[in-house]
Design a protein around this motif. Structure first.
Motif, PDB file in Angstrom:
ATOM      1  N   ASN A 114      47.159  36.848  23.111  1.00  0.00           N
ATOM      2  CA  ASN A 114      45.811  36.692  23.172  1.00  0.00           C
ATOM      3  C   ASN A 114      45.548  35.757  24.359  1.00  0.00           C
ATOM      4  N   ALA A 115      46.538  35.099  23.789  1.00  0.00           N
ATOM      5  CA  ALA A 115      46.819  33.642  25.504  1.00  0.00           C
ATOM      6  C   ALA A 115      47.028  33.980  26.560  1.00  0.00           C
ATOM      7  N   ASP A 116      47.664  35.405  26.410  1.00  0.00           N
ATOM      8  CA  ASP A 116      47.888  35.763  28.412  1.00  0.00           C
ATOM      9  C   ASP A 116      46.269  36.333  28.609  1.00  0.00           C
ATOM     10  N   LYS A 117      45.936  37.414  27.441  1.00  0.00           N
ATOM     11  CA  LYS A 117      44.911  37.825  27.686  1.00  0.00           C
ATOM     12  C   LYS A 117      43.812  37.059  28.144  1.00  0.00           C
ATOM     13  N   MET A 118      43.256  36.147  27.692  1.00  0.00           N
ATOM     14  CA  MET A 118      42.142  34.913  27.881  1.00  0.00           C
ATOM     15  C   MET A 118      42.259  34.351  29.107  1.00  0.00           C
ATOM     16  N   ARG A 119      44.261  34.366  29.468  1.00  0.00           N
ATOM     17  CA  ARG A 119      44.291  33.699  30.922  1.00  0.00           C
ATOM     18  C   ARG A 119      44.317  34.177  31.678  1.00  0.00           C
ATOM     19  N   GLN A 120      44.284  35.740  31.818  1.00  0.00           N
ATOM     20  CA  GLN A 120      43.710  36.780  32.922  1.00  0.00           C
ATOM     21  C   GLN A 120      42.711  36.834  32.424  1.00  0.00           C
ATOM     22  N   MET A 121      41.680  36.864  32.548  1.00  0.00           N
ATOM     23  CA  MET A 121      39.937  36.578  32.083  1.00  0.00           C
ATOM     24  C   MET A 121      39.700  36.106  32.895  1.00  0.00           C
ATOM     25  N   HIS A 122      40.204  34.884  32.382  1.00  0.00           N
ATOM     26  CA  HIS A 122      40.649  33.472  33.109  1.00  0.00           C
ATOM     27  C   HIS A 122      40.215  33.713  34.434  1.00  0.00           C
ATOM     28  N   ASP A 123      41.376  33.970  34.777  1.00  0.00           N
ATOM     29  CA  ASP A 123      42.010  33.780  36.111  1.00  0.00           C
ATOM     30  C   ASP A 123      41.294  34.773  36.899  1.00  0.00           C
ATOM     31  N   LYS A 124      40.654  36.267  36.728  1.00  0.00           N
ATOM     32  CA  LYS A 124      40.335  37.031  37.447  1.00  0.00           C
ATOM     33  C   LYS A 124      38.751  36.618  37.227  1.00  0.00           C
ATOM     34  N   LEU A 125      38.017  35.388  36.676  1.00  0.00           N
ATOM     35  CA  LEU A 125      36.715  35.069  37.001  1.00  0.00           C
ATOM     36  C   LEU A 125      36.896  34.240  37.929  1.00  0.00           C
ATOM     37  N   VAL A 126      37.829  32.880  37.804  1.00  0.00           N
ATOM     38  CA  VAL A 126      37.796  32.220  38.892  1.00  0.00           C
ATOM     39  C   VAL A 126      37.972  32.799  40.355  1.00  0.00           C
ATOM     40  N   SER A 127      38.920  34.361  40.654  1.00  0.00           N
ATOM     41  CA  SER A 127      38.774  34.800  41.862  1.00  0.00           C
ATOM     42  C   SER A 127      37.962  35.679  42.362  1.00  0.00           C
ATOM     43  N   ASP A 128      36.799  36.189  41.275  1.00  0.00           N
ATOM     44  CA  ASP A 128      35.719  37.082  41.690  1.00  0.00           C
ATOM     45  C   ASP A 128      34.751  36.233  41.648  1.00  0.00           C
ATOM     46  N   ILE A 129      35.022  34.691  41.282  1.00  0.00           N
ATOM     47  CA  ILE A 129      33.579  33.550  41.717  1.00  0.00           C
ATOM     48  C   ILE A 129      33.947  32.865  43.175  1.00  0.00           C
ATOM     49  N   GLU A 130      34.713  33.056  43.799  1.00  0.00           N
ATOM     50  CA  GLU A 130      35.823  32.484  44.645  1.00  0.00           C
ATOM     51  C   GLU A 130      35.480  33.537  46.048  1.00  0.00           C
ATOM     52  N   GLU A 131      35.818  34.802  45.330  1.00  0.00           N
ATOM     53  CA  GLU A 131      35.457  36.003  46.277  1.00  0.00           C
ATOM     54  C   GLU A 131      33.564  36.259  46.980  1.00  0.00           C
ATOM     55  N   LEU A 132      32.933  35.994  45.756  1.00  0.00           N
ATOM     56  CA  LEU A 132      31.307  36.284  45.889  1.00  0.00           C
ATOM     57  C   LEU A 132      31.124  35.168  46.771  1.00  0.00           C
ATOM     58  N   ASN A 133      31.680  33.940  45.673  1.00  0.00           N
ATOM     59  CA  ASN A 133      30.765  32.727  47.055  1.00  0.00           C
ATOM     60  C   ASN A 133      31.176  32.907  48.309  1.00  0.00           C
ATOM     61  N   ALA A 134      32.269  33.150  48.931  1.00  0.00           N
ATOM     62  CA  ALA A 134      33.005  33.972  50.143  1.00  0.00           C
ATOM     63  C   ALA A 134      31.726  34.806  50.595  1.00  0.00           C
ATOM     64  N   ARG A 135      31.351  36.045  49.695  1.00  0.00           N
ATOM     65  CA  ARG A 135      30.386  36.981  50.323  1.00  0.00           C
ATOM     66  C   ARG A 135      29.035  36.833  50.697  1.00  0.00           C
ATOM     67  N   LYS A 136      28.752  35.543  49.656  1.00  0.00           N
ATOM     68  CA  LYS A 136      27.786  35.233  49.876  1.00  0.00           C
ATOM     69  C   LYS A 136      26.865  34.697  50.756  1.00  0.00           C
ATOM     70  N   ALA A 137      27.284  34.170  51.754  1.00  0.00           N
ATOM     71  CA  ALA A 137      26.991  34.151  52.808  1.00  0.00           C
ATOM     72  C   ALA A 137      26.185  35.319  54.084  1.00  0.00           C
ATOM     73  N   THR A 138      27.090  36.602  53.490  1.00  0.00           N
ATOM     74  CA  THR A 138      27.512  37.724  54.164  1.00  0.00           C
ATOM     75  C   THR A 138      26.195  38.541  53.917  1.00  0.00           C
ATOM     76  N   ILE A 139      25.638  38.444  51.931  1.00  0.00           N
ATOM     77  CA  ILE A 139      24.655  38.814  51.845  1.00  0.00           C
ATOM     78  C   ILE A 139      23.693  38.428  51.772  1.00  0.00           C
ATOM     79  N   LYS A 140      23.660  37.274  52.503  1.00  0.00           N
ATOM     80  CA  LYS A 140      22.674  36.937  52.180  1.00  0.00           C
ATOM     81  C   LYS A 140      22.282  37.075  54.097  1.00  0.00           C
ATOM     82  N   ALA A 141      22.615  36.878  54.644  1.00  0.00           N
ATOM     83  CA  ALA A 141      22.429  37.274  56.129  1.00  0.00           C
ATOM     84  C   ALA A 141      22.154  38.629  56.299  1.00  0.00           C
ATOM     85  N   LYS A 142      22.762  39.767  56.067  1.00  0.00           N
ATOM     86  CA  LYS A 142      22.062  40.923  55.685  1.00  0.00           C
ATOM     87  C   LYS A 142      21.065  41.057  55.008  1.00  0.00           C
TER      88      LYS A 142
END
Length: 227
Positions: A114-142
């Protein structure tokens, strides 16, 4: 529903809800990131709890193993001292602890999974948020360019309507000119034709008046002895 399934459902529900009402990308990317960040906070808190459970069960396994090793060593010392009966007691305690081992290991393995799965979910969410933050400016510009293009399209449509109005004005002006020409033509046709006898009468009347002037002038000259 397990805690992992619950958090997965929360994230999916948030995403689907955002997609369903995504009208303005500029606003929605900010809201999407806010809700993902909120989900991350929940996942982080839950992950901490599951990791704590993993540590607790691991500690129980380690303590149980340590106790087994302790009684094993005591049994050895008892045998070395020639006390077989004491050794049996120690070994019986070790067997009792050994009976708990399987259950403790199963609990630990489950908590670790369970801890491994939760860590994976946590890390995935962190990665997704970082990616979306990087894409946010492009989305807004478009999105901004799309809005500008829509405005240009509206202005182009307005220009087309104005051109259509000019064409309509040209047609109406031509029609008005035609109507005026027709009215002038009708007026000309409606005028009474000139009577040639009137012009002749005026001519001879003017000639008679001139002759009278000549006669009167001759009379004055005669009276004044100018002839």
């Amino acid at each position: 529903m397990g805690i992992l399934d619950r958090f997965t459902s929360i994230v999916k529900a948030n995403i689907n809800e955002l997609l369903d009402r995504a009208e303005d990308p500029e606003k929605m990317v900010d809201q999407y990131l806010r809700e993902m960040t909120e989900s991350l906070a929940e996942v982080r808190e839950a992950t901490a709890g599951v990791m704590a459970e993993e540590k607790r069960t691991k500690k129980l396994v380690d303590e149980n193993n340590a106790e087994m090793e302790k009684y094993e060593e005591l049994a050895r010392k008892a045998l070395a001292a020639g006390n077989e009966a004491d050794a049996r007691v120690f070994l019986a305690k070790k067997q009792e602890l050994a009976g708990r081992t399987e259950g403790l290991v199963i609990a630990y393995e489950g908590a670790k999974a369970n801890a491994d799965k939760m860590r994976q979910m946590h890390d995935k969410l962190v990665s997704d948020i970082e990616e979306l933050n990087a894409r946010k400016a492009t989305i807004k510009a478009k999105a901004a360019v799309a809005k500008t293009q829509s405005k240009v399209n509206e202005m182009t449509s307005a220009g087309d309507r104005a051109e259509g109005a000019r064409s309509a004005f040209d047609r109406m002006e031509a029609k008005a000119d035609e109507m005026l020409d027709r009215a002038n033509a009708v007026a000309e046709l409606s005028e009474k034709p000139a009577d040639p006898t009137e012009d002749l009468a005026k001519k001879y009347a003017a000639a008679g008046a001139e002759a009278a002037v000549d006669d009167d002038l001759a009379r004055l000259k005669k009276e004044m002895g100018l002839e």
